[in-house]
Scaffold this active site. Structure first.
Site, PDB file in Angstrom:
ATOM      1  N   LYS A  32      28.323  23.360  40.361  1.00  0.00           N
ATOM      2  CA  LYS A  32      28.558  22.101  41.094  1.00  0.00           C
ATOM      3  C   LYS A  32      28.488  22.278  42.607  1.00  0.00           C
ATOM      4  O   LYS A  32      28.352  21.319  43.343  1.00  0.00           O
ATOM      5  CB  LYS A  32      29.892  21.495  40.697  1.00  0.00           C
ATOM      6  CG  LYS A  32      31.089  22.299  41.138  1.00  0.00           C
ATOM      7  CD  LYS A  32      32.370  21.527  40.892  1.00  0.00           C
ATOM      8  CE  LYS A  32      33.540  22.325  41.430  1.00  0.00           C
ATOM      9  NZ  LYS A  32      34.816  21.709  41.240  1.00  0.00           N
ATOM     10  N   ILE A 175      44.489  39.727  49.833  1.00  0.00           N
ATOM     11  CA  ILE A 175      43.901  38.771  50.783  1.00  0.00           C
ATOM     12  C   ILE A 175      44.751  38.694  52.047  1.00  0.00           C
ATOM     13  O   ILE A 175      44.229  38.704  53.166  1.00  0.00           O
ATOM     14  CB  ILE A 175      43.702  37.390  50.115  1.00  0.00           C
ATOM     15  CG1 ILE A 175      42.637  37.512  49.010  1.00  0.00           C
ATOM     16  CG2 ILE A 175      43.300  36.325  51.140  1.00  0.00           C
ATOM     17  CD1 ILE A 175      42.390  36.251  48.204  1.00  0.00           C
ATOM     18  N   ARG A 259      45.676  33.255  43.467  1.00  0.00           N
ATOM     19  CA  ARG A 259      44.646  32.290  43.081  1.00  0.00           C
ATOM     20  C   ARG A 259      44.874  31.820  41.645  1.00  0.00           C
ATOM     21  O   ARG A 259      45.178  32.603  40.761  1.00  0.00           O
ATOM     22  CB  ARG A 259      43.258  32.915  43.236  1.00  0.00           C
ATOM     23  CG  ARG A 259      42.985  33.240  44.727  1.00  0.00           C
ATOM     24  CD  ARG A 259      41.599  33.737  44.959  1.00  0.00           C
ATOM     25  NE  ARG A 259      40.553  32.835  44.578  1.00  0.00           N
ATOM     26  CZ  ARG A 259      40.089  31.827  45.320  1.00  0.00           C
ATOM     27  NH1 ARG A 259      40.618  31.575  46.513  1.00  0.00           N
ATOM     28  NH2 ARG A 259      39.101  31.069  44.884  1.00  0.00           N
ATOM     29  N   ALA A 306      35.366  40.428  41.775  1.00  0.00           N
ATOM     30  CA  ALA A 306      33.979  40.050  41.519  1.00  0.00           C
ATOM     31  C   ALA A 306      33.299  40.999  40.543  1.00  0.00           C
ATOM     32  O   ALA A 306      32.588  40.565  39.630  1.00  0.00           O
ATOM     33  CB  ALA A 306      33.216  40.018  42.839  1.00  0.00           C
ATOM     34  N   HIS A 429      30.505  69.290  52.474  1.00  0.00           N
ATOM     35  CA  HIS A 429      31.374  69.495  53.644  1.00  0.00           C
ATOM     36  C   HIS A 429      30.586  69.169  54.908  1.00  0.00           C
ATOM     37  O   HIS A 429      29.444  69.608  55.035  1.00  0.00           O
ATOM     38  CB  HIS A 429      31.807  70.963  53.687  1.00  0.00           C
ATOM     39  CG  HIS A 429      32.621  71.297  54.898  1.00  0.00           C
ATOM     40  ND1 HIS A 429      33.936  70.907  55.017  1.00  0.00           N
ATOM     41  CD2 HIS A 429      32.297  71.972  56.030  1.00  0.00           C
ATOM     42  CE1 HIS A 429      34.395  71.340  56.179  1.00  0.00           C
ATOM     43  NE2 HIS A 429      33.427  71.976  56.819  1.00  0.00           N
TER      44      HIS A 429
HETATM   45  C1  FAD Z   1      39.238  35.676  50.513  1.00  0.00           C
HETATM   46  C2  FAD Z   1      38.791  36.394  49.266  1.00  0.00           C
HETATM   47  C3  FAD Z   1      38.320  37.674  49.329  1.00  0.00           C
HETATM   48  C4  FAD Z   1      37.889  38.329  48.182  1.00  0.00           C
HETATM   49  N1  FAD Z   1      37.426  39.596  48.300  1.00  0.00           N
HETATM   50  C5  FAD Z   1      36.995  40.249  47.194  1.00  0.00           C
HETATM   51  C6  FAD Z   1      36.446  41.553  47.292  1.00  0.00           C
HETATM   52  O1  FAD Z   1      36.336  42.121  48.374  1.00  0.00           O
HETATM   53  N2  FAD Z   1      36.032  42.166  46.168  1.00  0.00           N
HETATM   54  C7  FAD Z   1      36.139  41.560  44.940  1.00  0.00           C
HETATM   55  O2  FAD Z   1      35.760  42.169  43.943  1.00  0.00           O
HETATM   56  N3  FAD Z   1      36.642  40.315  44.818  1.00  0.00           N
HETATM   57  C8  FAD Z   1      37.065  39.648  45.913  1.00  0.00           C
HETATM   58  N4  FAD Z   1      37.537  38.365  45.784  1.00  0.00           N
HETATM   59  C9  FAD Z   1      37.622  37.778  44.432  1.00  0.00           C
HETATM   60  C10 FAD Z   1      36.282  37.235  43.944  1.00  0.00           C
HETATM   61  O3  FAD Z   1      35.778  36.318  44.876  1.00  0.00           O
HETATM   62  C11 FAD Z   1      36.449  36.592  42.594  1.00  0.00           C
HETATM   63  O4  FAD Z   1      37.064  37.501  41.701  1.00  0.00           O
HETATM   64  C12 FAD Z   1      35.129  36.160  41.986  1.00  0.00           C
HETATM   65  O5  FAD Z   1      34.469  35.260  42.833  1.00  0.00           O
HETATM   66  C13 FAD Z   1      35.369  35.518  40.616  1.00  0.00           C
HETATM   67  O6  FAD Z   1      34.159  35.120  40.053  1.00  0.00           O
HETATM   68  P1  FAD Z   1      34.110  33.908  39.017  1.00  0.00           P
HETATM   69  O7  FAD Z   1      32.696  33.823  38.550  1.00  0.00           O
HETATM   70  O8  FAD Z   1      35.171  34.023  38.012  1.00  0.00           O
HETATM   71  O9  FAD Z   1      34.511  32.610  39.856  1.00  0.00           O
HETATM   72  P2  FAD Z   1      33.918  31.955  41.174  1.00  0.00           P
HETATM   73  O10 FAD Z   1      33.242  32.920  42.033  1.00  0.00           O
HETATM   74  O11 FAD Z   1      35.031  31.149  41.738  1.00  0.00           O
HETATM   75  O12 FAD Z   1      32.787  30.994  40.620  1.00  0.00           O
HETATM   76  C14 FAD Z   1      33.045  29.880  39.824  1.00  0.00           C
HETATM   77  C15 FAD Z   1      31.969  28.865  40.100  1.00  0.00           C
HETATM   78  O13 FAD Z   1      32.099  27.795  39.161  1.00  0.00           O
HETATM   79  C16 FAD Z   1      31.798  26.578  39.824  1.00  0.00           C
HETATM   80  N5  FAD Z   1      32.421  25.485  39.060  1.00  0.00           N
HETATM   81  C17 FAD Z   1      33.742  25.270  38.885  1.00  0.00           C
HETATM   82  N6  FAD Z   1      33.921  24.180  38.108  1.00  0.00           N
HETATM   83  C18 FAD Z   1      32.694  23.727  37.800  1.00  0.00           C
HETATM   84  C19 FAD Z   1      32.225  22.621  37.032  1.00  0.00           C
HETATM   85  N7  FAD Z   1      33.050  21.782  36.417  1.00  0.00           N
HETATM   86  N8  FAD Z   1      30.891  22.452  36.918  1.00  0.00           N
HETATM   87  C20 FAD Z   1      30.027  23.286  37.536  1.00  0.00           C
HETATM   88  N9  FAD Z   1      30.415  24.343  38.281  1.00  0.00           N
HETATM   89  C21 FAD Z   1      31.741  24.551  38.395  1.00  0.00           C
HETATM   90  C22 FAD Z   1      32.373  26.764  41.204  1.00  0.00           C
HETATM   91  O14 FAD Z   1      31.752  25.894  42.129  1.00  0.00           O
HETATM   92  C23 FAD Z   1      32.055  28.240  41.484  1.00  0.00           C
HETATM   93  O15 FAD Z   1      30.834  28.394  42.149  1.00  0.00           O
HETATM   94  C24 FAD Z   1      37.935  37.669  46.921  1.00  0.00           C
HETATM   95  C25 FAD Z   1      38.397  36.345  46.844  1.00  0.00           C
HETATM   96  C26 FAD Z   1      38.812  35.706  47.996  1.00  0.00           C
HETATM   97  C27 FAD Z   1      39.269  34.279  47.910  1.00  0.00           C
END
Ligand code: FAD
Length: 452
Positions: A32, A175, A259, A306, A429
């Site tokens: 989205k 964070i 989160r 991630a 080293h």
């Molecule tokens: C400030 C910050 C720093 C971070 N730093 C790190 C780091 O250094 N290393 C690390 O490993 N992790 C880090 N993370 C965590 C990492 O960003 C998340 O663990 C990761 O993005 C999770 O992936 P995901 O696919 O579960 O969710 P997301 O990346 O949140 O993706 C979910 C996606 O689903 C979409 N979506 C939601 N609902 C709908 C819907 N109904 N229809 C269509 N699309 C939808 C959203 O728009 C989004 O794009 C950090 C997070 C934050 C906030």
């Protein structure tokens, strides 16, 4: 009918789509907002760009220590943001190209699960033999604490175009400490407030203590074991009152209290999926209780990282393709906090290992004995934990750049290496990586550059 319909194009969702298309499955990927999700646009990448800018600021400030004439003349936040957004933009373009180059149907719009095997987007229905839920997470706040104006989460903090004079950070987890580190390097007066007794409370106690010492040395203020009561903002700043009765005042308040799963009103519960406080429950094969529906990433209870999302996405694609992949050991997922100093860990903390294995041995190799760390001017340690007479079950590190050492640590943990086996491997080293070898030499009973 498609083989897989994926809801959410973040780390978990897009990794699943890429792997599934590689395996010849027909894939629909629904997003989205922006392909790449939190990590690319509001998480890992922008924060690490800011941390790199912070490191450059520190380098300029500390040049004289190395005989290099340099002065720190301040931060141009517009330029920092340009640099950060440039990195995100290039990666975003690359990712879009990658998805386009594969046989993936990319659908822009907000999807809802309207049947166990159907997602509806903009009035269109996408039916899948399998559905993968990957809708990610959002920054939580506390009851009564509205995110507006000077009270912000990481989402807004990543976009501000000025350097505040002072900041209060609610939450001393990953964070919170990363932002504290950036802002301190940018010259901000920072105070972190953490309700638990230590900063980075999920880490080994020795690491938490070392982090607190390092932050103290950097002039980062923190209050631990004290709970937030309320915050009031006015035209000039925010006043935060703690349950202890203390008040703090700053330009901004960053709320970094964790989160929550983004799962509300998406049809998950209505379709009978088992949930717990908004998280989607799965078995170790990432299957929900509804046949054909899987979940990956931050909506699944566990580490919100991630690379966990990537691995889970790949796993589910392979599971659906019938490859019977090996399930993911949650404690074998590397964890890095990219502040200055960095923290990197894998496996069990000393307390957890004692509980799980009973008898353990541990060893702390001080980076003071490591040539490269001396050259860089960093302090810290690598702490190893082994099961008594058994393999290494935990590696915990703190110091500048130690995040880069997690690669070897994760092999050691996941391959259940014995200290004596790692001690036989040669480490170059002078590298910081050498400290990993030295720690294992010591735990194997033959320390080189260390006392027993
Ligand atoms: C400030 C910050 C720093 C971070 N730093 C790190 C780091 O250094 N290393 C690390 O490993 N992790 C880090 N993370 C965590 C990492 O960003 C998340 O663990 C990761 O993005 C999770 O992936 P995901 O696919 O579960 O969710 P997301 O990346 O949140 O993706 C979910 C996606 O689903 C979409 N979506 C939601 N609902 C709908 C819907 N109904 N229809 C269509 N699309 C939808 C959203 O728009 C989004 O794009 C950090 C997070 C934050 C906030």
């Amino acid at each position: 009918m498609h083989d897989i319909v994926i809801l959410g194009g973040g780390s978990g969702g897009y990794a699943c789509a890429l792997r599934a298309s590689q395996l010849g499955l027909s894939v629909v990927l629904i997003e989205k907002d922006k392909l790449g999700g939190t990590c690319l646009h509001r998480g890992c990448i922008p924060t690490k760009a800011l941390l790199h800018a912070a490191e450059v600021a520190d380098t300029a400030r500390e040049g004289e220590n190395f005989g290099v004439h340099s002065t720190f003349n301040g931060i141009d936040m517009t330029k920092v943001n340009e640099y950060k957004d440039g990195v995100i933009g290039r990666l975003y373009k690359g990712l879009q190209g990658l998805v386009k180059s594969r046989d993936i149907t990319f659908v822009e719009g907000a999807g809802t699960l309207v049947a166990p095997n159907v997602v509806e987007v903009n009035g269109e229905r996408y039916e899948g033999k399998n559905i993968v839920l990957a809708t990610g997470s959002f920054a939580r706040t506390l009851p009564g604490l509205d995110i507006t104006g000077r009270i912000m989460t990481s989402d807004q903090a990543l976009t501000i175009d000025y350097v505040p004079a002072s900041v209060i950070i609610l939450g001393g987890g990953v964070i919170g400490v990363e932002f504290a580190s950036v802002w301190r390097s940018f010259g901000v007066d920072v105070t972190v407030v953490e309700g638990l007794p230590n900063l980075v409370p999920a880490e080994d106690a020795a690491v938490s203590k070392a982090m607190e010492r390092a932050f103290r040395k950097r002039g980062i203020n923190f209050k631990v074991g004290v709970r937030f009561q309320n915050a009031v903002q006015d035209a000039d700043g925010v006043t935060v009152t703690l349950e202890s009765g203390d008040t703090l005042r700053a330009d901004l308040l960053l709320v970094a209290v964790g989160r929550g799963p983004r799962t509300e009103n998406l049809g998950y519960e209505a379709q009978g999926i088992n949930m717990d406080r908004g998280f989607v429950l799965t078995n170790e094969r990432l299957a929900t209780n509804v046949p054909g529906v899987f979940a990956v990433g931050d909506i699944v209870p566990g580490l919100q990282l991630a690379h966990r999302g990537f691995q889970q996405g790949i796993f589910v694609a392979e599971e659906i393709a019938g490859l019977a992949p090996q399930s993911i050991d949650e404690s074998g997922i590397p964890r890095v906090t990219y502040s200055e100093p960095e923290i990197a860990s894998i496996g069990y903390t000393e307390a957890q290992a004692k509980e799980k294995y009973g008898e353990i041995e541990s060893y702390e190799y001080n980076l003071g004995g490591n040539g490269k760390s001396q050259i860089l001017g960093t302090t810290g340690f690598i702490k190893l934990i082994r099961q008594k007479d058994g393999p290494v079950v935990g590696v915990h590190m703190i110091g500048s750049r130690v995040g880069e050492l997690i690669g070897e640590a994760q092999l050691i943990y996941n391959w259940e290496a014995y200290p004596s086996e790692v001690a036989n491997l040669v480490h170059a080293h002078p590298t910081q990586n050498e400290a990993m070898g030295e720690a294992h030499l010591a735990l194997a009973g033959k320390p080189l550059h260390a006392h027993a």
